[in-house]
Design an enzyme around this catalytic site. Sequence first.
Site, PDB file in Angstrom:
ATOM      1  N   HIS A  82       0.816  -1.092  -0.209  1.00  0.00           N
ATOM      2  CA  HIS A  82       0.344   0.348  -0.251  1.00  0.00           C
ATOM      3  C   HIS A  82       0.746   1.044   0.031  1.00  0.00           C
ATOM      4  O   HIS A  82       2.342   1.224   0.556  1.00  0.00           O
ATOM      5  CB  HIS A  82      -0.969   0.047   0.846  1.00  0.00           C
ATOM      6  N   ASP A 161     -15.004   3.060   6.966  1.00  0.00           N
ATOM      7  CA  ASP A 161     -13.281   3.938   6.658  1.00  0.00           C
ATOM      8  C   ASP A 161     -14.206   5.160   5.944  1.00  0.00           C
ATOM      9  O   ASP A 161     -14.056   5.845   5.967  1.00  0.00           O
ATOM     10  CB  ASP A 161     -12.439   2.930   6.483  1.00  0.00           C
ATOM     11  N   ARG A 168     -14.198  13.071   6.730  1.00  0.00           N
ATOM     12  CA  ARG A 168     -12.909  12.980   7.425  1.00  0.00           C
ATOM     13  C   ARG A 168     -12.241  14.496   6.126  1.00  0.00           C
ATOM     14  O   ARG A 168     -11.662  15.874   6.225  1.00  0.00           O
ATOM     15  CB  ARG A 168     -12.206  13.173   7.731  1.00  0.00           C
ATOM     16  N   SER A 183      -7.181   4.324   9.233  1.00  0.00           N
ATOM     17  CA  SER A 183      -8.114   4.370   7.946  1.00  0.00           C
ATOM     18  C   SER A 183      -7.478   3.300   7.017  1.00  0.00           C
ATOM     19  O   SER A 183      -8.164   2.080   6.807  1.00  0.00           O
ATOM     20  CB  SER A 183      -7.769   5.832   7.207  1.00  0.00           C
ATOM     21  N   LYS A 187      -8.933  -0.740   5.920  1.00  0.00           N
ATOM     22  CA  LYS A 187      -9.108  -1.233   4.666  1.00  0.00           C
ATOM     23  C   LYS A 187      -7.673  -2.754   4.809  1.00  0.00           C
ATOM     24  O   LYS A 187      -7.718  -3.862   3.703  1.00  0.00           O
ATOM     25  CB  LYS A 187      -8.424  -0.455   3.310  1.00  0.00           C
TER      26      LYS A 187
HETATM   27  N1  URA Z   1      -5.494   6.837   2.949  1.00  0.00           N
HETATM   28  C1  URA Z   1      -6.251   6.594   3.509  1.00  0.00           C
HETATM   29  O1  URA Z   1      -7.165   5.954   2.978  1.00  0.00           O
HETATM   30  N2  URA Z   1      -6.974   7.174   4.428  1.00  0.00           N
HETATM   31  C2  URA Z   1      -6.493   8.399   5.193  1.00  0.00           C
HETATM   32  O2  URA Z   1      -6.420   8.956   5.958  1.00  0.00           O
HETATM   33  C3  URA Z   1      -5.411   8.741   4.274  1.00  0.00           C
HETATM   34  C4  URA Z   1      -4.905   8.667   3.441  1.00  0.00           C
END
Ligand code: URA
Length: 435
Positions: A82, A161, A168, A183, A187
């Site tokens: 990621h 999320d 947010r 966050s 995932k």
């Molecule tokens: N990427 C994400 O998936 N979440 C965040 O809060 C910031 C970057």
Amino acid sequence: MRMYDLIMKKRNGGSLSKEEIDWMIRSYTDGEIPDYQMSAMTMAIYFQGMTTRETADLTLAMAHSGDMLDLSDIPGIKVDKHSTGGVGDKTSLTLTPMVAACGLKVAKMSGRGLGHTGGTIDKLESFPGFSTGISMDTFKENVRTIGLSIMGQTLNLAPADKKLYALRDVTATVDNMSLIASSIMSKKLAAGADAIVLDVKTGSGAFMKKEEDAVALAKEMVSLGNHAGRKTLAVISDMDQPLGFAVGNILEVQEAIDTLNGKGPADFTELCLTLGSLMLVAGGICADADQGRALCKEAISSGKALQKLGQLVEAQGGDPSYVEDPSKFPKAPIIREVLSEEEGYITHIECDEIGMCSLVMGGGRATKESTIDLRVGLILQKKRGDFVKKGDCLAVLHAADEETFLQAKERFLKALTFGKEEPKAVPFIKQIIEA
Ligand code: URA
């Protein structure tokens, strides 16, 4: 429980219990807590922070708010990767076929771009016919047979999320360490891989502008992953200028293919080799990073990594002839140089502004609903530390029309700072964080 009481507790600097966090996330996902109360909570968290224990509880609550993928019926250690997002970040396109060609099983969920950062899904859709909206069965079958599959986040993964992130985004509460870490990791945990390698960027094109913030975020995420039983590590790399030279969907796909042909930019190649070697170690393919790096280089020089990209494209309905001949991709109608109006060393590049140049030409989304022009973007001809004379070409812009070309050109020129002194070189790979 009442949301009012939890907001007050956090506002006054208290810690939320696991039960309170679980209740809050469940109720918010179910629509029982309105956005205005959740906004007040995220703002309270923004100012008061969260403890490590609270962040871990929030991560798990969000991960379990939807489906938890089970990849255990695919043999071998599945490794995910990621990136925290940046400009010119085409890493997954080169890295995932390269490590899959070394025998690693890569089951990857990717997102679309939003704002000035691009997404892997949009880039893959540059291949005519390519689909990331494949079924779970096809996804798993492709990982089993060719060792690699990339799908869009169409499943019900971490829906809490999804809602919270959108909130947010519009309430100025994105850039809080606990909220970002939970966050991203919610995932990743829901996506089912056994090991996770995080590509954390720092600099003017990244979320984390300062290196110490990027390190703190990386440590937090590595600790969350390891506590959840997934081997997790992070690489901190420079995003104070675009990665490689190409910015824009098709242009980045072409640069990713060049790199699989062994002709990639030095910084981008180095990032792929660093992440690749760590993925191979985490996946049990080799004993140490040096061996991993040698395997990755061999996958490129033998042509196996490029072949793997072709297999991925074909398995997901795309035309693999574009991998063999990337000049087949459509081109923007205006391809024009931007010449320097100054002389001196390039001492600074406002990297997110370079991402915005591509966006204003139509290469990124202003809103989730926008469609993007895959052809547009730019190829840098100079980077930080280069000496430039008046009239030298700084970049080649690929635009859909005259108006957006002129807008991007103006922004581009303003994004560069020139000086008389050669700037000090900074390390590209800054740190590797393991546990
Ligand atoms: N990427 C994400 O998936 N979440 C965040 O809060 C910031 C970057």
